[in-house]
Each structure stands twice: as C-alpha cells, then as structure tokens.
Scaffold this active site. Structure first.
Site, mmCIF file in Angstrom:
data_model
loop_
_atom_site.group_PDB
_atom_site.id
_atom_site.type_symbol
_atom_site.label_atom_id
_atom_site.label_comp_id
_atom_site.label_asym_id
_atom_site.label_seq_id
_atom_site.Cartn_x
_atom_site.Cartn_y
_atom_site.Cartn_z
ATOM 1 N N HIS A 197 0.826 -1.207 0.000
ATOM 2 C CA HIS A 197 0.000 0.000 0.000
ATOM 3 C C HIS A 197 0.860 1.257 0.000
ATOM 4 O O HIS A 197 0.484 2.267 -0.603
ATOM 5 C CB HIS A 197 -0.951 0.031 1.196
ATOM 6 C CG HIS A 197 -1.873 1.206 1.136
ATOM 7 N ND1 HIS A 197 -2.982 1.239 0.304
ATOM 8 C CD2 HIS A 197 -1.825 2.429 1.729
ATOM 9 C CE1 HIS A 197 -3.575 2.410 0.407
ATOM 10 N NE2 HIS A 197 -2.895 3.148 1.271
ATOM 11 N N HIS A 202 3.427 10.687 2.700
ATOM 12 C CA HIS A 202 2.939 11.586 1.658
ATOM 13 C C HIS A 202 3.757 12.879 1.561
ATOM 14 O O HIS A 202 4.044 13.363 0.463
ATOM 15 C CB HIS A 202 1.473 11.938 1.914
ATOM 16 C CG HIS A 202 0.545 10.775 1.805
ATOM 17 N ND1 HIS A 202 0.364 10.094 0.617
ATOM 18 C CD2 HIS A 202 -0.253 10.175 2.722
ATOM 19 C CE1 HIS A 202 -0.517 9.118 0.816
ATOM 20 N NE2 HIS A 202 -0.902 9.143 2.077
#
Length: 315
Positions: free
Chosen positions: A236, A263
């Site tokens: 993921h 991120h």
C-alpha cells in the site's frame, strides 16, 4: 513494454463512483470522464461552479495523512489512490468530477478504480506520451526517513518499511513496465492501529473510516482480516507513492527508492525534482529506444542502499 503504452490514453467512456471521504466522512459522488490528449488529470468541483484544479505539484496543499490539492482556496482531498490507479493503468487524460472536497475511500485500495477502468475500457490516443526521464540523483532526507530518484530503465519503485509488531520489516520492488500494477499493487489497502484512532479523530481525521475501508490492527494482529497479501502494508505504501508521484504531471523513467517516506516526503521529492531542471528531461519512447526531447544523459548517478527502521503506524 506494450507499444501502445508509449501513446497517451484515456477512458473509453465515463465511469462513476460514490462513497464517503476517509477523513471528512462526507458523502461524495464522483464521475470520471474521457478527456482529449494533452489534458492531463483535471479535477472539477461540480458543487463549486465546476472549479478546476489540475493534478500538479504546483497545486499540492498541506500534506500529512493524505495528499490534497488546492487552488484559490478550493480543496480536493485524498487524491492518492485514484491517481495511483490512473498511473498504474497508463491513463493520462481524464476529467474527475466530484461534488464534495474529498474523494471516496471505497475499500481503502485502488482496486475498485482498476476494475471500473477495465470494465469500460482504455482508449489509446494519437499523441505520443512524454515521460520525465531522470538524469541524476535527487534525494530528500528527514532524520531516518528517506526518498530518492535515480536514472534507470522503466519506472521502478523500491520501498522499505519497519513498523511495530505485527507488521515489522517489509520491502517491495516493482517495475510498472511489467504491467502487474492491477494484480500486485492495486488491491493493497490503507491501514492503521486501533489505539491511534481516538488521537486521529481528535485531529479531525478518519471520520469516514470503517473496517471495510481499511486494515485495522492492534499490537497483537489484524482485527479485520484476512490480508490480501502477507506484505499488504508495504504494497500500500508503494500504491500511495505511485499516486503522489503522479503530481509530477507525467510518468517517470527512473528508479524511485523510499524508506519510511510518507505523503509529505513523496510530494517533496516531486517538488525538488521539478525545480532542478538539470535533473531530468522530457522524452518519448520507441521500445526499446528512448528518444530525447531536450538533452541527452551524459553520466548516470550512483544508486544508494537503504535500511529499514522502526516507525509508528498511521493510516
């Protein structure tokens, strides 16, 4: 590589999704429309007079537990799973219409997008795809976190994580040219620890999470198994990285290596790469030859090795 992969692509026809946002918990209707060559990935807020925001590094908003875009105060949140699916299947041009600020979380992976794209079909367009071909090393470091991109063939991603038990150390390596994204990466779901839930909710996050939209763990194991892969967690992270790197505006020709990079570091790498014009060039591909649009590569950068370390898990 499939020869058609070197031309831009769009969807054969529109496809729709509905659900709730992972962090906002807000209901949202979303529709993806085929777009002309050269359009790129363009978000459109139908609830705000069709205000448009391009999926571009220049529009990256505050990034923490999700990747969001903002232009003139208008927000599009949690874009990474959709962007990952588009890049993973080679869709270059699409208009994404949605009637709220956050994309639907669906099952926490990119698999629903991939299945929908396959069901309507992907159309090859006449415009040749331009790639960002990496010419030299670009790296971002933050303590014991790391991400870098290096010259290389294809679009290769290598990721290492080391979370507390029961996840532990995991690593995964994939070249998107192998066309295995839909089976090896897309099904991998987002995840988080149950004991972090209240803290995240107090921060205004994960208001839309459920045991059908994320893997939930405690220190003893997975609470809502079974897993789709034994190493679903690192897969993921690769899924997220591919989506965040889509904000470069074009697919990458090079090798991306990451260690514990979330991120914020993914998007920081995009920003640093695009700002250093000597680090890349635009190129088209004639398999197996790359035709340069600007300048030629003169000296490859060295590869680096990364080691896994411990991190705290969050969605």
């Amino acid at each position: 590589m499939n020869p058609t992969a070197h031309y831009e692509q769009t969807l054969q026809q529109a496809v729709s999704f509905s659900g709730i946002g992972l962090h906002s918990g807000a209901p949202v209707q979303m529709r993806l429309l085929p777009a002309p060559a050269g359009t790129g990935i363009l978000f459109r807020r139908t609830d705000l007079d069709n205000f448009e925001i391009a999926a571009s590094g220049r529009n990256v908003a505050k990034v923490s537990y999700a990747t969001s875009l903002m232009r003139k105060g208008v927000l599009i949140s949690t874009t990474e799973h959709l962007l990952s699916a588009l890049i993973g299947l080679g869709v270059d041009n699409v208009i994404v219409e949605l009637d709220n600020l956050e994309l639907p979380i669906l099952d926490g992976s990119a698999q629903p997008y991939v299945e929908a794209f396959r069901s309507v079909g992907i159309r090859t367009q006449r415009r040749r795809r331009e790639y960002i071909r990496v010419l030299k090393t670009v790296e971002v470091r933050e303590g014991d976190k790391f991400i870098g991109v290096y010259p290389g063939e294809g679009y290769r991603v290598s990721y290492k994580i080391d979370f507390p038990s029961p996840i532990g150390a995991q690593g995964f390596d994939i070249d998107l040219a192998s066309r295995s994204y839909d089976t090896q990466i897309a099904p991998a779901r987002t995840f988080g620890f149950k004991e972090d839930e209240q803290k995240l909710r107090d921060m205004g996050l994960i208001r839309g999470v459920s045991d059908t939209s994320a893997i939930i763990l405690n220190r003893k194991g997975v609470l809502n198994g079974p897993l789709r892969f034994t190493d679903e967690f690192v897969r993921h992270k690769v899924l997220d990285l591919i989506g965040d790197l889509a904000l470069a505006g074009k697919q990458i020709l090079g090798h991306v290596v990451a260690e514990r990079a979330g991120h914020a570091m993914h998007t920081a790498l995009v920003s640093r790469l695009l700002k250093d014009k000597s680090a890349w060039e635009l190129a088209t591909v004639d398999a197996p030859v790359v035709r340069t649009l600007t300048k030629t590569l003169t000296k490859p950068a060295p590869r680096t090795r990364v080691a896994a370390r411990t991190a705290l898990a969050t969605i």
